[in-house]
Write a protein that holds these residues in place. Structure first.
Motif, PDB file in Angstrom:
ATOM      1  N   ASN A 117       0.832  -1.214   0.000  1.00 48.45           N
ATOM      2  CA  ASN A 117       0.000   0.000   0.000  1.00 48.45           C
ATOM      3  C   ASN A 117       0.860   1.255   0.000  1.00 48.45           C
ATOM      4  O   ASN A 117       0.571   2.232  -0.695  1.00 48.45           O
ATOM      5  CB  ASN A 117      -0.935   0.004   1.207  1.00 48.45           C
ATOM      6  N   ALA A 118       1.935   1.214   0.794  1.00 46.19           N
ATOM      7  CA  ALA A 118       2.843   2.367   0.850  1.00 46.19           C
ATOM      8  C   ALA A 118       3.577   2.553  -0.470  1.00 46.19           C
ATOM      9  O   ALA A 118       3.792   3.686  -0.921  1.00 46.19           O
ATOM     10  CB  ALA A 118       3.838   2.180   1.994  1.00 46.19           C
ATOM     11  N   VAL A 119       3.955   1.442  -1.103  1.00 44.98           N
ATOM     12  CA  VAL A 119       4.660   1.524  -2.389  1.00 44.98           C
ATOM     13  C   VAL A 119       3.738   2.092  -3.465  1.00 44.98           C
ATOM     14  O   VAL A 119       4.144   2.973  -4.250  1.00 44.98           O
ATOM     15  CB  VAL A 119       5.176   0.132  -2.809  1.00 44.98           C
ATOM     16  N   VAL A 120       2.500   1.604  -3.516  1.00 44.48           N
ATOM     17  CA  VAL A 120       1.563   2.029  -4.554  1.00 44.48           C
ATOM     18  C   VAL A 120       1.308   3.527  -4.495  1.00 44.48           C
ATOM     19  O   VAL A 120       1.177   4.194  -5.541  1.00 44.48           O
ATOM     20  CB  VAL A 120       0.235   1.240  -4.431  1.00 44.48           C
ATOM     21  N   GLU A 121       1.247   4.089  -3.307  1.00 45.46           N
ATOM     22  CA  GLU A 121       0.988   5.518  -3.158  1.00 45.46           C
ATOM     23  C   GLU A 121       2.096   6.375  -3.761  1.00 45.46           C
ATOM     24  O   GLU A 121       1.898   7.560  -4.038  1.00 45.46           O
ATOM     25  CB  GLU A 121       0.808   5.871  -1.677  1.00 45.46           C
ATOM     26  N   ARG A 122       3.246   5.779  -3.977  1.00 52.00           N
ATOM     27  CA  ARG A 122       4.388   6.508  -4.543  1.00 52.00           C
ATOM     28  C   ARG A 122       4.592   6.233  -6.028  1.00 52.00           C
ATOM     29  O   ARG A 122       5.524   6.761  -6.628  1.00 52.00           O
ATOM     30  CB  ARG A 122       5.658   6.152  -3.760  1.00 52.00           C
ATOM     31  N   LEU A 123       3.734   5.417  -6.599  1.00 53.66           N
ATOM     32  CA  LEU A 123       3.833   5.130  -8.034  1.00 53.66           C
ATOM     33  C   LEU A 123       3.091   6.184  -8.837  1.00 53.66           C
ATOM     34  O   LEU A 123       2.052   6.683  -8.410  1.00 53.66           O
ATOM     35  CB  LEU A 123       3.243   3.746  -8.333  1.00 53.66           C
ATOM     36  N   PRO A 124       3.595   6.502 -10.027  1.00 56.59           N
ATOM     37  CA  PRO A 124       2.859   7.447 -10.884  1.00 56.59           C
ATOM     38  C   PRO A 124       1.560   6.836 -11.377  1.00 56.59           C
ATOM     39  O   PRO A 124       1.493   5.631 -11.648  1.00 56.59           O
ATOM     40  CB  PRO A 124       3.835   7.700 -12.040  1.00 56.59           C
ATOM     41  N   LYS A 125       0.537   7.654 -11.491  1.00 58.29           N
ATOM     42  CA  LYS A 125      -0.770   7.139 -11.877  1.00 58.29           C
ATOM     43  C   LYS A 125      -0.853   6.750 -13.352  1.00 58.29           C
ATOM     44  O   LYS A 125      -1.822   6.109 -13.766  1.00 58.29           O
ATOM     45  CB  LYS A 125      -1.858   8.152 -11.532  1.00 58.29           C
ATOM     46  N   TRP A 126       0.150   7.133 -14.141  1.00 60.76           N
ATOM     47  CA  TRP A 126       0.130   6.740 -15.547  1.00 60.76           C
ATOM     48  C   TRP A 126       0.681   5.321 -15.738  1.00 60.76           C
ATOM     49  O   TRP A 126       0.604   4.755 -16.834  1.00 60.76           O
ATOM     50  CB  TRP A 126       0.942   7.707 -16.401  1.00 60.76           C
ATOM     51  N   LEU A 127       1.251   4.724 -14.680  1.00 61.56           N
ATOM     52  CA  LEU A 127       1.859   3.398 -14.797  1.00 61.56           C
ATOM     53  C   LEU A 127       0.769   2.332 -14.854  1.00 61.56           C
ATOM     54  O   LEU A 127      -0.010   2.160 -13.918  1.00 61.56           O
ATOM     55  CB  LEU A 127       2.785   3.144 -13.605  1.00 61.56           C
ATOM     56  N   ALA A 128       0.712   1.601 -15.957  1.00 63.21           N
ATOM     57  CA  ALA A 128      -0.334   0.605 -16.171  1.00 63.21           C
ATOM     58  C   ALA A 128      -0.070  -0.645 -15.335  1.00 63.21           C
ATOM     59  O   ALA A 128       1.061  -1.143 -15.284  1.00 63.21           O
ATOM     60  CB  ALA A 128      -0.410   0.224 -17.647  1.00 63.21           C
ATOM     61  N   PRO A 129      -1.084  -1.183 -14.660  1.00 61.92           N
ATOM     62  CA  PRO A 129      -0.913  -2.404 -13.859  1.00 61.92           C
ATOM     63  C   PRO A 129      -0.391  -3.589 -14.667  1.00 61.92           C
ATOM     64  O   PRO A 129       0.445  -4.357 -14.176  1.00 61.92           O
ATOM     65  CB  PRO A 129      -2.325  -2.666 -13.324  1.00 61.92           C
ATOM     66  N   ASN A 130      -0.877  -3.754 -15.893  1.00 62.13           N
ATOM     67  CA  ASN A 130      -0.406  -4.872 -16.721  1.00 62.13           C
ATOM     68  C   ASN A 130       1.076  -4.756 -17.043  1.00 62.13           C
ATOM     69  O   ASN A 130       1.780  -5.763 -17.173  1.00 62.13           O
ATOM     70  CB  ASN A 130      -1.209  -4.954 -18.014  1.00 62.13           C
ATOM     71  N   LEU A 131       1.553  -3.525 -17.184  1.00 65.35           N
ATOM     72  CA  LEU A 131       2.979  -3.323 -17.426  1.00 65.35           C
ATOM     73  C   LEU A 131       3.790  -3.743 -16.203  1.00 65.35           C
ATOM     74  O   LEU A 131       4.851  -4.354 -16.332  1.00 65.35           O
ATOM     75  CB  LEU A 131       3.247  -1.857 -17.769  1.00 65.35           C
ATOM     76  N   MET A 132       3.260  -3.436 -15.013  1.00 62.40           N
ATOM     77  CA  MET A 132       3.923  -3.863 -13.781  1.00 62.40           C
ATOM     78  C   MET A 132       3.983  -5.384 -13.707  1.00 62.40           C
ATOM     79  O   MET A 132       5.014  -5.974 -13.359  1.00 62.40           O
ATOM     80  CB  MET A 132       3.174  -3.294 -12.573  1.00 62.40           C
ATOM     81  N   THR A 133       2.877  -6.026 -14.031  1.00 63.66           N
ATOM     82  CA  THR A 133       2.818  -7.490 -14.015  1.00 63.66           C
ATOM     83  C   THR A 133       3.847  -8.085 -14.972  1.00 63.66           C
ATOM     84  O   THR A 133       4.566  -9.029 -14.625  1.00 63.66           O
ATOM     85  CB  THR A 133       1.414  -7.973 -14.410  1.00 63.66           C
ATOM     86  N   PHE A 134       3.912  -7.518 -16.170  1.00 64.62           N
ATOM     87  CA  PHE A 134       4.804  -8.063 -17.195  1.00 64.62           C
ATOM     88  C   PHE A 134       6.270  -7.836 -16.831  1.00 64.62           C
ATOM     89  O   PHE A 134       7.103  -8.733 -17.021  1.00 64.62           O
ATOM     90  CB  PHE A 134       4.481  -7.420 -18.541  1.00 64.62           C
ATOM     91  N   ILE A 135       6.595  -6.673 -16.296  1.00 64.11           N
ATOM     92  CA  ILE A 135       7.976  -6.404 -15.886  1.00 64.11           C
ATOM     93  C   ILE A 135       8.386  -7.369 -14.778  1.00 64.11           C
ATOM     94  O   ILE A 135       9.507  -7.897 -14.776  1.00 64.11           O
ATOM     95  CB  ILE A 135       8.132  -4.944 -15.433  1.00 64.11           C
ATOM     96  N   GLY A 136       7.481  -7.615 -13.820  1.00 62.92           N
ATOM     97  CA  GLY A 136       7.781  -8.561 -12.766  1.00 62.92           C
ATOM     98  C   GLY A 136       8.063  -9.950 -13.298  1.00 62.92           C
ATOM     99  O   GLY A 136       8.985 -10.639 -12.835  1.00 62.92           O
TER     100      GLY A 136
END
Length: 403
Positions: free
Chosen positions: A55-74
């Motif tokens: 939750n703390a990490v998400v609050e510091r992420l830019p809102k333009w960052l797509a969740p699917n992109l995060m999944t794929f990078i992981g």
């Protein structure tokens, strides 16, 4: 290009015949619009440690960052770890005294990559809700890649112990560990197929945190750390094996059985017949039986010669089976019986039973692995692209497609 859909009258599942380059899952589209994602996470580690951190990490992420992109990078970070350790330790022998050890900096890089992968996997759903971009595509994309990751996780950590006779485990023992992880994953989605709720396994976050700690320990202390003698004559590899087997037998399996029993007794599940409820397990069981038969019939001891390749082949076919089950339980449709990728494996095992194949066995393993990998990627890309087109969204950005 077109696709012809044949309906199975007994269960409403769809059989897709590929005529062109597109894959259309018509039955899935029919149900997915009304999909409500339902999951339960009761793990103390997840609720009191990991979720507050994410939750703390998400609050510091830019809102333009797509969740699917995060999944794929992981997911790409896991592939990077697998490739890096394959380069330095292709046969899982680097931990033995006869072979050079893996450089310590590799463990640090792998630890960072693994930690980031786990963090991205935990934050992608939260980022989707934060940006109002939650969709069935995100659920399928996340769980679909997770199904393939079940092979990458344990094989990456294996190089710490390797095949050392006193301090390591055999490649066959490690293969059973890989199967324990895959079975734990498929059971969670089999459970949802029958109950309508995804009960997240306790062991997942525990294993991810432990693996990050192990990578860091290997960097700070070297691989010699895992040769330390523990009290009562124990070795680290024994703890490693027990953590996987014990976690499955004493945590994951009892939770699954309990959840299924409650859903059945309270009438909250799908109330399927015994055969229909067990149907999703047919392909995983058949894959396991065929792979074990291959190993027993192998004239060149293929597991000893090419353990990584055999692990990868098994994990890829399993991922395709799991993805199709995920689609079935998301869309509330009947899952398939026998996965089509298993039929070539049946032929290979049958041929080995009739006549020793010698070096042709390795050729068949390489060829089959290449084919199933390409087909699985093709399947995933087609489904994801058509879902994105159906919902009018971009896959890796939050900008809406033009109508």
């Amino acid at each position: 290009s077109t696709v012809q859909i044949l309906q199975d009258k007994r269960g409403g599942s769809a059989v897709c015949l590929f005529v062109g380059a597109r894959l259309l899952v018509q039955v899935y589209k029919q149900f997915v619009l009304s999909l409500q994602y339902c999951s339960v996470d009761t793990s103390p580690l997840s609720n009191y440690v990991m979720h507050p951190f994410w939750n703390a990490v998400v609050e510091r992420l830019p809102k333009w960052l797509a969740p699917n992109l995060m999944t794929f990078i992981g997911f790409l970070l896991l592939i990077f770890n697998f490739a890096l350790l394959t380069w330095y330790d292709p046969q899982f022998r680097a931990s033995s005294s006869e072979h050079p050890l893996i450089p310590n900096w590799v463990w640090l890089v792998c630890g960072i990559a693994h930690f980031l992968s786990h963090t991205l996997d935990g934050c992608d759903g939260k980022q989707a809700r934060r940006t109002g971009s939650s969709s069935p595509l995100g659920e399928l994309f996340d769980h679909g890649l997770d199904s393939w990751a079940t092979m990458f996780f344990p094989t990456a950590i294996y190089s710490m112990f390797g095949r050392s006779t006193e301090y390591g485990i055999t490649v066959t023992q490690m293969y059973m560990v890989v199967w324990v992880v895959m079975i734990g994953f498929i059971m969670s989605h089999w459970e949802k197929y029958n109950t309508g709720t995804l009960f997240l396994p306790w062991g997942y976050d525990m294993s991810q945190v432990c693996m990050s700690v192990m990578y860091l320990a290997a960097f700070l202390c070297g691989q010699e750390l895992w040769r330390t003698h523990l009290p009562m004559g124990l070795r680290f590899y024994m703890v490693f094996l027990f953590s996987f087997y014990g976690g499955f037998l004493f945590i994951s399996l009892p939770h699954t059985v309990g959840n299924l029993y409650r859903a059945k007794s309270e009438g909250t599940g799908r109330n399927l017949t015994l055969y229909e409820g067990m149907r999703p397990l047919l392909s995983p069981v058949l894959l396991f039986v065929l792979c074990i038969a291959w190993l027993n019939l192998s004239s060149m001891d293929i597991m000893e010669q090419q353990p990584r390749l055999f692990y990868f082949m098994s994990g890829t076919v399993f991922a395709n089976i799991a993805c199709r089950l995920i689609i079935a339980q998301m869309s509330n449709t009947r899952c398939e019986g026998v996965n089509a990728l298993l039929w070539p494996l049946v032929v290979i095992v049958a041929a080995m039973y009739v006549v020793p194949l010698g070096q042709w066995e390795l050729v068949l393993l390489i060829g089959y692995t290449v084919v199933v990998t390409l087909l699985h990627i093709h399947f995933g890309v087609c489904v994801v692209m058509q879902m994105a087109d159906h919902f009018n969204i971009n896959i890796f950005t939050l900008k809406k497609q033009k109508a």
